[in-house]
Motif scaffolding. Structure first.
Motif, PDB file in Angstrom:
ATOM      1  N   ASP A 184     -47.923  28.557 -12.579  1.00  0.00           N
ATOM      2  CA  ASP A 184     -46.305  28.756 -11.487  1.00  0.00           C
ATOM      3  C   ASP A 184     -45.321  28.311 -11.843  1.00  0.00           C
ATOM      4  O   ASP A 184     -43.921  29.194 -12.214  1.00  0.00           O
ATOM      5  CB  ASP A 184     -47.006  28.065 -10.316  1.00  0.00           C
ATOM      6  CG  ASP A 184     -47.927  28.358  -9.615  1.00  0.00           C
ATOM      7  OD1 ASP A 184     -48.104  29.448 -10.132  1.00  0.00           O
ATOM      8  OD2 ASP A 184     -48.731  27.399  -9.346  1.00  0.00           O
ATOM      9  N   HIS A 185     -44.775  27.806 -13.825  1.00  0.00           N
ATOM     10  CA  HIS A 185     -43.395  26.366 -13.683  1.00  0.00           C
ATOM     11  C   HIS A 185     -43.932  26.315 -14.964  1.00  0.00           C
ATOM     12  O   HIS A 185     -44.589  25.976 -15.041  1.00  0.00           O
ATOM     13  CB  HIS A 185     -43.064  26.358 -12.990  1.00  0.00           C
ATOM     14  CG  HIS A 185     -41.398  25.407 -12.952  1.00  0.00           C
ATOM     15  ND1 HIS A 185     -40.414  26.415 -12.505  1.00  0.00           N
ATOM     16  CD2 HIS A 185     -41.234  24.941 -13.164  1.00  0.00           C
ATOM     17  CE1 HIS A 185     -39.335  25.993 -13.098  1.00  0.00           C
ATOM     18  NE2 HIS A 185     -39.280  24.894 -13.015  1.00  0.00           N
ATOM     19  N   ILE A 186     -43.127  26.588 -15.859  1.00  0.00           N
ATOM     20  CA  ILE A 186     -42.539  25.870 -16.600  1.00  0.00           C
ATOM     21  C   ILE A 186     -40.978  24.991 -17.073  1.00  0.00           C
ATOM     22  O   ILE A 186     -40.475  25.434 -17.101  1.00  0.00           O
ATOM     23  CB  ILE A 186     -42.560  26.954 -18.256  1.00  0.00           C
ATOM     24  CG1 ILE A 186     -43.709  28.073 -18.767  1.00  0.00           C
ATOM     25  CG2 ILE A 186     -41.965  26.134 -19.612  1.00  0.00           C
ATOM     26  CD1 ILE A 186     -43.338  28.588 -19.991  1.00  0.00           C
ATOM     27  N   LEU A 187     -41.757  23.907 -16.985  1.00  0.00           N
ATOM     28  CA  LEU A 187     -40.514  22.875 -17.531  1.00  0.00           C
ATOM     29  C   LEU A 187     -40.361  22.394 -18.841  1.00  0.00           C
ATOM     30  O   LEU A 187     -41.141  21.850 -19.470  1.00  0.00           O
ATOM     31  CB  LEU A 187     -41.049  21.226 -16.226  1.00  0.00           C
ATOM     32  CG  LEU A 187     -39.615  20.757 -17.065  1.00  0.00           C
ATOM     33  CD1 LEU A 187     -38.778  20.789 -15.637  1.00  0.00           C
ATOM     34  CD2 LEU A 187     -40.424  19.240 -16.055  1.00  0.00           C
ATOM     35  N   LYS A 247     -39.281  31.073 -13.422  1.00  0.00           N
ATOM     36  CA  LYS A 247     -40.899  30.346 -13.367  1.00  0.00           C
ATOM     37  C   LYS A 247     -39.602  29.342 -14.479  1.00  0.00           C
ATOM     38  O   LYS A 247     -41.151  29.227 -14.565  1.00  0.00           O
ATOM     39  CB  LYS A 247     -41.105  31.640 -14.215  1.00  0.00           C
ATOM     40  CG  LYS A 247     -41.980  32.320 -12.966  1.00  0.00           C
ATOM     41  CD  LYS A 247     -43.064  33.046 -13.379  1.00  0.00           C
ATOM     42  CE  LYS A 247     -44.453  32.257 -13.001  1.00  0.00           C
ATOM     43  NZ  LYS A 247     -45.889  33.152 -13.439  1.00  0.00           N
ATOM     44  N   TYR A 248     -38.659  28.751 -14.566  1.00  0.00           N
ATOM     45  CA  TYR A 248     -38.270  27.886 -15.666  1.00  0.00           C
ATOM     46  C   TYR A 248     -37.614  27.116 -14.955  1.00  0.00           C
ATOM     47  O   TYR A 248     -36.460  27.076 -14.639  1.00  0.00           O
ATOM     48  CB  TYR A 248     -38.485  27.857 -17.220  1.00  0.00           C
ATOM     49  CG  TYR A 248     -36.644  28.907 -17.253  1.00  0.00           C
ATOM     50  CD1 TYR A 248     -36.005  28.723 -17.537  1.00  0.00           C
ATOM     51  CD2 TYR A 248     -37.121  30.373 -17.275  1.00  0.00           C
ATOM     52  CE1 TYR A 248     -34.710  29.442 -18.126  1.00  0.00           C
ATOM     53  CE2 TYR A 248     -35.662  31.144 -17.630  1.00  0.00           C
ATOM     54  CZ  TYR A 248     -35.105  29.827 -17.773  1.00  0.00           C
ATOM     55  OH  TYR A 248     -33.655  31.110 -18.131  1.00  0.00           O
ATOM     56  N   SER A 249     -36.966  25.888 -15.643  1.00  0.00           N
ATOM     57  CA  SER A 249     -36.122  25.008 -15.698  1.00  0.00           C
ATOM     58  C   SER A 249     -36.076  23.396 -16.968  1.00  0.00           C
ATOM     59  O   SER A 249     -37.219  23.724 -17.502  1.00  0.00           O
ATOM     60  CB  SER A 249     -36.011  24.336 -14.794  1.00  0.00           C
ATOM     61  OG  SER A 249     -37.172  23.698 -13.988  1.00  0.00           O
ATOM     62  N   GLU A 272     -41.355  16.745  -7.664  1.00  0.00           N
ATOM     63  CA  GLU A 272     -41.142  17.043  -5.961  1.00  0.00           C
ATOM     64  C   GLU A 272     -41.506  18.836  -6.615  1.00  0.00           C
ATOM     65  O   GLU A 272     -41.659  19.544  -5.199  1.00  0.00           O
ATOM     66  CB  GLU A 272     -39.612  17.406  -6.130  1.00  0.00           C
ATOM     67  CG  GLU A 272     -39.114  15.937  -5.815  1.00  0.00           C
ATOM     68  CD  GLU A 272     -37.288  16.280  -6.202  1.00  0.00           C
ATOM     69  OE1 GLU A 272     -37.107  17.366  -6.991  1.00  0.00           O
ATOM     70  OE2 GLU A 272     -36.840  15.595  -6.037  1.00  0.00           O
ATOM     71  N   LEU A 273     -41.729  18.944  -7.696  1.00  0.00           N
ATOM     72  CA  LEU A 273     -42.396  20.692  -7.695  1.00  0.00           C
ATOM     73  C   LEU A 273     -43.802  21.023  -6.785  1.00  0.00           C
ATOM     74  O   LEU A 273     -43.780  21.918  -6.361  1.00  0.00           O
ATOM     75  CB  LEU A 273     -43.086  20.531  -9.408  1.00  0.00           C
ATOM     76  CG  LEU A 273     -41.276  21.082 -10.168  1.00  0.00           C
ATOM     77  CD1 LEU A 273     -41.590  20.986 -11.276  1.00  0.00           C
ATOM     78  CD2 LEU A 273     -40.759  22.206  -9.798  1.00  0.00           C
ATOM     79  N   LYS A 280     -49.077  25.528 -10.974  1.00  0.00           N
ATOM     80  CA  LYS A 280     -49.773  25.419 -11.583  1.00  0.00           C
ATOM     81  C   LYS A 280     -49.121  25.299 -13.011  1.00  0.00           C
ATOM     82  O   LYS A 280     -48.055  26.097 -13.172  1.00  0.00           O
ATOM     83  CB  LYS A 280     -50.880  25.939 -12.354  1.00  0.00           C
ATOM     84  CG  LYS A 280     -52.197  26.688 -11.253  1.00  0.00           C
ATOM     85  CD  LYS A 280     -52.533  28.148 -11.993  1.00  0.00           C
ATOM     86  CE  LYS A 280     -53.722  28.005 -11.227  1.00  0.00           C
ATOM     87  NZ  LYS A 280     -54.467  29.198 -10.919  1.00  0.00           N
ATOM     88  N   LEU A 281     -48.515  23.591 -13.837  1.00  0.00           N
ATOM     89  CA  LEU A 281     -47.229  23.300 -14.009  1.00  0.00           C
ATOM     90  C   LEU A 281     -47.470  23.606 -15.908  1.00  0.00           C
ATOM     91  O   LEU A 281     -48.586  22.216 -16.584  1.00  0.00           O
ATOM     92  CB  LEU A 281     -46.419  22.224 -13.512  1.00  0.00           C
ATOM     93  CG  LEU A 281     -45.251  21.774 -14.237  1.00  0.00           C
ATOM     94  CD1 LEU A 281     -44.541  22.893 -13.870  1.00  0.00           C
ATOM     95  CD2 LEU A 281     -45.093  20.146 -13.593  1.00  0.00           C
TER      96      LEU A 281
END
Length: 339
Positions: A184-187, A247-249, A272-273, A280-281
Motif C-alpha cells: 500500500d505504501h513505501i516509507l 504511494k510513498y513518503s 498513523e499510517l 501493507k507497509l
C-alpha cells in the motif's frame, strides 16, 4: 605491492553488546563535537553526567537483540562488502570505522603495512548524504589522523553520492524484488539530524529552512544540505521504480534530545499510517548502506510493532545494499576513478 589503495569507512559499532563495551563506544560517538555540537563543558555534562548514566544499559539490550554469532551486524556486513570490493579491483582495500574498531587510523595502517611503497589512497565514506554528524566528521577525523600519523601520504576523498545515477540504479535494483509484491505504501525512513545541523552546513547562511520550499529551489547550499539530498535520493529511486506519488513518503528516525529535528518522525508516521488505510507497509532506510541497530532493531522490530499494534497487517523492512554485488562493483569503480 601497490603505490595506491582504497579505504572504506563506515560508522562503527561497540566491540560487544555488553555494557562495558557499549559505554566507551557511546562516549566516543556522543562526545564528537559534530554529533552533539555543544561547547565541550556542556557536551561533557550532557553525555558523561546524564546520558551515560542510563543509556548504555538500554543500548546494550538493543545490541544484544540483534547481535550475530559473527559479531556486530554493521561490522560483519562492512567486512563482507570489503571482501566483495577486493574482488572487483586490483588495488589493495582496507576498512576503518569512525567510532570503535577498526579505527580509521588502523585501516590506514593496514594499507601501509601491506604496501610499504604506498603513496596515496582514496577514502570512501560510506554515507550517501552530507551531514556534519556523518560524512563531515569522517573527513575531519581522517585528516587529523593523516596529519599526525601519516604526513607523507596523500589522501583523496570520495564526495557524497546521493544523486550519482549509478548509485541510484543499484539502490533501486536492490529494492525491486520487494516492491514487486503487493503493498500500500513505501516509507523512505532516513536518519534524522537536528535542524540546526542543516543550517550550520548551509554555505550561504540564508537558504536552508529559511526559504519557502528551500529543498526544491536551486542553491549552493544544497551541496551540503542533508535534507535536500535525501529528498533527491527518494525522487531518483521512485522515478526508476515507477512508484506513484501517492504511494510513498519520507520520514526521519533516530532522534536524540529535545532540540528541533527534521520531521516528520518515522515512529509517528508509522503509527498513523494504518488509520489512513495503509495495511501493507514497506520501509527502506537509504541513509544507511549497511544494516545496523537503526535498521534491524529500530525499524525492523520497534517500528514493526508500532505498525501492527495500530492496525497494520503486513510490514516489510527492505534490507540495505550490504554486500550486494553491483554495489561492491560500484564502490570499487569509484575508488579506481579517483586513483
Amino acid at each position: 605491492m601497490s603505490k595506491k589503495g582504497i579505504l572504506l569507512v563506515n560508522l562503527g559499532s561497540p566491540d560487544s553488546p555488553e555494557v562495558k563495551d557499549v559505554k566507551p563506544y557511546l562516549d566516543e560517538f556522543l562526545m564528537d563535537e559534530r554529533v552533539i555540537d555543544k561547547p565541550y563543558w556542556l557536551r561533557s555534562l550532557l553525555v558523561r553526567g546524564i546520558i551515560l548514566k542510563t543509556r548504555p544499559k538500554k543500548s546494550a539490550e538493543a545490541y544484544q537483540s540483534i547481535w550475530w554469532d559473527e559479531g556486530s551486524p554493521l561490522i560483519v556486513l562492512s567486512e563482507r562488502l570489503l571482501e566483495q570490493v577486493r574482488k572487483n579491483t586490483d588495488y589493495p582495500v582496507e576498512l576503518g570505522m569512525r567510532y570503535g574498531n577498526p579505527s580509521i587510523e588502523a585501516g590506514i595502517q593496514k594499507l601501509v603495512d601491506g604496501n610499504p611503497d604506498l603513496e596515496e589512497f582514496v577514502m570512501i565514506p560510506l554515507y550517501p548524504h552530507y551531514a556534519m554528524s556523518s560524512y563531515e566528521t569522517v573527513v575531519v577525523k581522517a585528516r587529523e589522523v593523516m596529519e599526525a600519523k601519516f604526513p607523507k601520504l596523500k589522501m583523496k576523498v570520495k564526495n557524497v553520492f546521493y544523486d550519482d545515477p549509478r548509485y541510484l540504479d543499484v539502490l533501486a535494483n536492490s529494492m525491486k524484488p520487494y516492491i514487486n509484491k503487493e503493498y500500500d505504501h513505501i516509507l523512505f525512513s532516513y536518519h534524522g539530524i537536528p535542524e540546526r545541523h542543516v543550517q550550520k552546513t548551509d554555505v550561504t547562511n540564508s537558504h536552508c529552512l529559511m526559504v519557502e520550499n528551500c529543498c526544491s529551489k536551486d542553491s549552493p547550499a544544497q551541496q551540503t544540505c542533508y535534507r535536500h539530498q535525501v529528498f533527491d535520493t527518494t525522487e531518483g529511486v521512485v522515478e526508476r521504480l515507477g512508484i506513484p506519488k501517492e504511494k510513498y513518503s519520507n520520514s526521519f528516525q533516530s532522534r536524540l534530545g529535545r532540540d528541533p529535528w527534521l520531521q516528520p518522525f518515522s515512529d509517528k508516521v508509522i503509527k498513523e499510517l494504518p488509520g489512513k488505510g495503509v495495511k501493507k507497509l514497506m520501509v527502506v532506510c537509504p541513509a544507511f548502506v549497511s544494516d545496523c541497530l537503526e535498521t534491524i532493531e529500530e525499524i525492523g522490530v520497534e517500528a514493526r510493532e508500532f505498525f501492527m499494534e495500530n492496525g497494520g497487517e503486513e510490514f516489510t523492512l527492505i534490507p540495505c545494499m550490504n554486500e550486494n554485488d553491483d554495489w561492491a562493483k560500484l564502490v570499487a569503480t569509484w575508488g579506481e576513478e579517483l586513483l
